[in-house]
Design a protein around this motif. Structure first.
Motif, mmCIF file in Angstrom:
data_model
loop_
_atom_site.group_PDB
_atom_site.id
_atom_site.type_symbol
_atom_site.label_atom_id
_atom_site.label_comp_id
_atom_site.label_asym_id
_atom_site.label_seq_id
_atom_site.Cartn_x
_atom_site.Cartn_y
_atom_site.Cartn_z
ATOM 1 N N SER A 117 0.808 -1.220 0.000
ATOM 2 C CA SER A 117 0.000 0.000 0.000
ATOM 3 C C SER A 117 0.842 1.272 0.000
ATOM 4 N N PHE A 118 2.134 1.150 0.328
ATOM 5 C CA PHE A 118 3.012 2.319 0.269
ATOM 6 C C PHE A 118 3.624 2.394 -1.115
ATOM 7 N N ARG A 119 3.299 3.449 -1.852
ATOM 8 C CA ARG A 119 3.886 3.590 -3.186
ATOM 9 C C ARG A 119 4.694 4.872 -3.163
ATOM 10 N N VAL A 120 6.007 4.722 -3.221
ATOM 11 C CA VAL A 120 6.891 5.879 -3.092
ATOM 12 C C VAL A 120 7.525 6.226 -4.437
ATOM 13 N N TYR A 121 7.377 7.487 -4.814
ATOM 14 C CA TYR A 121 7.995 7.992 -6.048
ATOM 15 C C TYR A 121 9.228 8.797 -5.656
ATOM 16 N N CYS A 122 10.375 8.420 -6.200
ATOM 17 C CA CYS A 122 11.628 9.079 -5.827
ATOM 18 C C CYS A 122 12.046 10.099 -6.883
ATOM 19 N N ILE A 123 12.318 11.308 -6.428
ATOM 20 C CA ILE A 123 12.805 12.390 -7.293
ATOM 21 C C ILE A 123 14.257 12.670 -6.930
ATOM 22 N N ILE A 124 15.138 12.542 -7.914
ATOM 23 C CA ILE A 124 16.534 12.893 -7.633
ATOM 24 C C ILE A 124 16.942 14.012 -8.578
ATOM 25 N N LEU A 125 17.331 15.145 -8.005
ATOM 26 C CA LEU A 125 17.729 16.309 -8.804
ATOM 27 C C LEU A 125 19.229 16.237 -9.067
ATOM 28 N N VAL A 126 19.591 16.204 -10.354
ATOM 29 C CA VAL A 126 21.010 16.053 -10.702
ATOM 30 C C VAL A 126 21.467 17.135 -11.689
ATOM 31 N N LYS A 127 22.781 17.288 -11.721
ATOM 32 C CA LYS A 127 23.395 18.188 -12.713
ATOM 33 C C LYS A 127 24.478 17.389 -13.423
ATOM 34 N N PRO A 128 24.898 17.815 -14.625
ATOM 35 C CA PRO A 128 25.891 17.028 -15.375
ATOM 36 C C PRO A 128 27.138 16.680 -14.583
ATOM 37 N N LYS A 129 27.560 17.560 -13.677
ATOM 38 C CA LYS A 129 28.769 17.270 -12.915
ATOM 39 C C LYS A 129 28.578 16.092 -11.957
ATOM 40 N N ASP A 130 27.325 15.711 -11.694
ATOM 41 C CA ASP A 130 27.046 14.637 -10.739
ATOM 42 C C ASP A 130 27.040 13.264 -11.385
ATOM 43 N N VAL A 131 27.539 13.154 -12.612
ATOM 44 C CA VAL A 131 27.393 11.912 -13.380
ATOM 45 C C VAL A 131 27.839 10.649 -12.644
ATOM 46 N N SER A 132 28.972 10.691 -11.949
ATOM 47 C CA SER A 132 29.426 9.451 -11.292
ATOM 48 C C SER A 132 28.544 9.100 -10.095
ATOM 49 N N LEU A 133 28.055 10.119 -9.408
ATOM 50 C CA LEU A 133 27.128 9.874 -8.297
ATOM 51 C C LEU A 133 25.815 9.346 -8.845
ATOM 52 N N TRP A 134 25.391 9.957 -9.926
ATOM 53 C CA TRP A 134 24.160 9.562 -10.601
ATOM 54 C C TRP A 134 24.205 8.078 -10.940
ATOM 55 N N ALA A 135 25.303 7.634 -11.493
ATOM 56 C CA ALA A 135 25.457 6.220 -11.871
ATOM 57 C C ALA A 135 25.322 5.329 -10.649
ATOM 58 N N ALA A 136 25.981 5.713 -9.571
ATOM 59 C CA ALA A 136 25.947 4.892 -8.357
ATOM 60 C C ALA A 136 24.538 4.843 -7.777
ATOM 61 N N VAL A 137 23.860 5.996 -7.760
ATOM 62 C CA VAL A 137 22.500 6.062 -7.207
ATOM 63 C C VAL A 137 21.558 5.185 -8.030
ATOM 64 N N ARG A 138 21.716 5.242 -9.333
ATOM 65 C CA ARG A 138 20.903 4.421 -10.232
ATOM 66 C C ARG A 138 21.089 2.938 -9.973
ATOM 67 N N GLU A 139 22.344 2.553 -9.716
ATOM 68 C CA GLU A 139 22.655 1.125 -9.570
ATOM 69 C C GLU A 139 22.413 0.605 -8.167
ATOM 70 N N THR A 140 22.138 1.492 -7.239
ATOM 71 C CA THR A 140 21.980 1.031 -5.872
ATOM 72 C C THR A 140 20.570 1.285 -5.331
ATOM 73 N N TRP A 141 20.425 2.206 -4.397
ATOM 74 C CA TRP A 141 19.204 2.249 -3.609
ATOM 75 C C TRP A 141 17.926 2.596 -4.369
ATOM 76 N N THR A 142 18.052 3.325 -5.501
ATOM 77 C CA THR A 142 16.823 3.719 -6.202
ATOM 78 C C THR A 142 16.087 2.527 -6.790
ATOM 79 N N LYS A 143 16.768 1.373 -6.867
ATOM 80 C CA LYS A 143 16.087 0.170 -7.350
ATOM 81 C C LYS A 143 14.989 -0.261 -6.388
ATOM 82 N N HIS A 144 15.043 0.256 -5.170
ATOM 83 C CA HIS A 144 14.039 -0.094 -4.177
ATOM 84 C C HIS A 144 12.894 0.920 -4.096
ATOM 85 N N CYS A 145 12.949 1.983 -4.897
ATOM 86 C CA CYS A 145 11.806 2.910 -4.986
ATOM 87 C C CYS A 145 10.753 2.223 -5.855
#
Lengths: 318, 367
Positions: A66-94
């Motif tokens: 019953s809990f449906r969570v939508y995750c918003i992550i605000l990124v900028k081009p300089k965050d590319v390596s963090l972006w990759a890590a976030v994509r491959e890790t915890w956001t898979k559980h959103c």
């Protein structure tokens, strides 16, 4: 003598009025403020064990879904390596995670906000999310790309909280009269808060695109002002012992501080067992957290949990 | 006369003006003070919440590193209210492990202290081995010198000491460094399938130089009771050499000579449990360069990335004090509520029979 004292008094009055004017001007337009809220700091706690035991075994799976969570992550081009890590890790559980970037980045899929300004990005992202997903998700979580978030603990925290109520949660900070949720700890909004926010986004007097008169105001403060107009107030999220569950620092930083502040109680004085977010992580640290949270454990410690969450499909690091 | 009157009036209005200015200044200052008190920006300080730490109590209490009776895993605060540790407690009784930690006088406060504050309490018995005795820490004095070339000699003397004083107090005997982090429950799970009367030892298996392989020193290794007896005996009967500058290799050679088997410590799906480095070095692809010695040393095919490490990892090495506490937090405190772990290995048969009721209750059949 009389004329002197009267001119002194007149002077005092004028001085005070002048000072009051300056103070008011320097603050953000708070509006009429809610004098009802005498309590300085709003605290919100996780559910008790007694409440959990009342939930029957059969209802657990249904409840978890019953809990449906939508995750918003605000990124900028300089965050590319963090972006990759976030994509491959915890956001898979959103239940769903989408990345909102300041401009188009070839490497990853994102929604282009076409602006560099954080407050504008935030507004547009919230509007986009609400317009598109208002019927599909009941909680909206906004994160920075330097964060690690544990969705299961977020859902546990939200147990017994009705999303049709205006919730606005995270790690709060008080700035003068304004209590706001720091973006550095992650921001949680219920669908009701999203509704109210979106109704005000088009009204520049209440929710301006450029808030501060004299200097620029951070996006999380601007959000708080906007929400306050809609009757939505920030609440600090804590566990049953009063420890913050949304953290603006990393585990490593907490440990280092604990080692110098209370070296005899490092781990116990550190952080909540039910922490939802940590911030300030490097991409490598996110992968370590993924292993440390979702895999590494001590055999023979079993938990009676009210909710049940399955591992996501097609993932090998959890 | 009007001139004097005029001057009088002028000075009076000047005085009035001055008092007016004074008044406004004072009014302004008072008002700003009042406002700053009412609306002062409160700094963002996360409150330092300290809670009763029963774990620390165990360690500091009698300063003897003696853990009498059962570990009270449930002594912690309400964070662990929903926790059932019956199986862990059962294994604690069934698989008794004596840990000895290789350290030295300069490292007691720098490193060994943090081992003592974290995983050491979960051993059935723990000893800190140093070249000289320290009654306060406490640490056993092996009467050796310090230095890398002394490691093997210290190891021999340490095992000898353990054999002479504590042979009957444990089933398995583990050696670790003061920068090794060990998860005792996972070690007990691994060893529960084996008989301590068999000559066998476990660790992170390396392949060069010794036919059956040898165990990495830093990742820690654990000897069965029989293996310990044979090892100590080997020096009395000169089967093994006393001198070597490479501790783990020398021990591995000796084990082979005395017919102690080098066991396979991988979990039931083939993932390594003892680790010669910290999690980051194993989990991040490309962290250890391809030219690094490690890739040629591993007995089993080495893996980097998530497949490197078992969920039920036993040890990590080169763990600095901060990382020790971080691991302690990640293993024993932070968890994802309600999450059904992918890897759910079975309990060994004998343990399962005893705790079967509780175990079945905890295993939700979810489709």
């Amino acid at each position: 003598m009389l004329s002197e004292s009267s001119s002194f008094l007149k002077g005092m009055m004028l001085g005070s009025i002048f000072c009051a004017l300056i103070t008011m001007l320097g603050h953000i337009r708070i509006g009429h403020g809610d004098r009802r809220h005498q309590h300085k700091h709003h605290h919100l706690q996780a559910p008790n064990k007694e409440d959990i035991l009342k939930i029957s075994q059969d209802e657990r799976m249904e409840l978890s879904k019953s809990f449906r969570v939508y995750c918003i992550i605000l990124v900028k081009p300089k965050d590319v390596s963090l972006w990759a890590a976030v994509r491959e890790t915890w956001t898979k559980h959103c239940d769903k995670a989408e990345f909102f970037s300041s401009e188009n980045v070839k490497v990853f899929e994102s929604i282009n906000m076409e602006t560099d300004d954080m407050w504008l990005m935030m507004r547009k992202a919230y509007k986009y999310a609400f317009d598109k997903y208002r019927d599909q998700y009941n909680w909206f979580f906004l994160a920075r790309p330097t964060m690690f978030a544990i969705m299961e603990n977020l859902k546990y925290f939200l147990l017994k909280k009705d999303p049709s109520q205006p919730f606005y949660l995270g790690h709060t900070i008080k700035s003068g009269d304004l209590e706001y949720v720091s973006v550095e700890g992650g921001i949680v909004l219920s669908i009701e808060s999203m509704k109210r926010l979106n109704s005000l986004l088009g009204i520049p007097e209440k929710c301006p695109e450029q808030g501060g008169m004299i200097w620029k105001i951070s996006e999380d403060k601007q959000l708080a002002v906007c929400l306050k107009y809609a009757g939505v107030f920030a609440e600090n999220a804590e566990d049953s012992e009063g420890k913050d569950v949304f953290n603006t620092k990393s585990v490593g930083l907490f440990i280092k501080e604990a080692m110098s502040n209370h070296p005899n109680l490092v781990v116990e004085g550190c952080c909540s067992d039910m922490a939802v977010t940590f911030n300030g992580l490097t991409p490598n640290q996110m992968h370590v957290m993924m292993y440390g949270v979702y895999r590494l454990r001590a055999f023979g410690h079993i938990f009676h949990d009210a909710l049940v969450f399955l591992p996501p499909n097609g993932s090998d690091n959890d | 006369m009007s001139e004097i009157h005029f001057r009088e009036m002028a000075s009076k209005s000047w005085l009035n003006f001055l008092t007016f200015l004074c008044g406004s200044a004072i009014g302004f200052v008072l008002c700003s003070q009042l406002f700053s008190i009412l609306l002062g920006e409160q700094g963002d300080t996360q409150p330092d919440i300290l809670h009763n730490d029963p774990h620390a109590r165990h360690a500091d209490d009698n300063g003897q590193n003696h853990l009498e009776g059962q570990m009270n895993f449930n002594a912690d605060s309400s964070q662990h209210k929903d926790e059932n540790t019956d199986i862990a407690e059962n294994l604690y009784q069934k698989v008794k492990i004596l840990c000895w930690v290789m350290t030295g006088p300069q490292n007691l406060e720098k490193k060994a202290k943090h081992v003592k504050a974290t995983w050491a309490q979960r051993c059935n018995k723990v000893l800190f081995m140093s070249s000289e005795e320290d009654k306060d820490f406490p640490a056993v004095g092996l009467k050796t010198r310090e230095g890398r070339d002394q490691l093997y000699w210290k190891t021999i003397k340490a095992f000898q000491y353990v054999h002479d004083h504590y042979l009957e107090d444990a089933d398995w005997f583990m050696k670790a460094d003061d920068d090794t982090y060990v998860i005792l429950e996972n070690l007990r799970w691994l060893l529960s399938k084996y008989n301590p009367e068999e000559p066998i030892y476990f660790g992170r298996r390396f392949k060069p130089y010794v036919k059956q392989g040898y165990m990495s020193g830093g990742a820690g290794y654990v000897l069965s009771k029989e293996a310990l007896k044979r090892f100590v005996d080997a020096f009395k009967t000169d089967k093994c050499t006393h001198s070597s500058s490479i501790e783990d290799l020398a021990l591995g050679r000796c084990m082979e000579i005395i017919n102690v088997e080098a066991g396979d410590s991988r979990d039931t799906i083939g993932k390594e449990t003892f680790h010669p480095f910290v999690p980051e070095h194993h989990l991040i692809r490309g962290y250890l360069p391809r030219t690094f010695w490690y890739w040629n040393y591993n007995y089993y095919p080495p893996v980097e990335g998530p497949g490197c490490c078992s969920d039920l990892a036993v040890s990590f090495h080169y763990v600095d004090p901060t990382t020790m506490y971080e691991l302690e937090y990640l293993v024993y405190h932070l968890r994802p509520y309600g999450y059904l772990y992918r890897y759910q290995p079975a309990l060994p048969e004998n343990i399962r029979k005893e705790v079967s009721r509780d175990y079945k209750k905890e295993d939700p059949k979810v489709k």
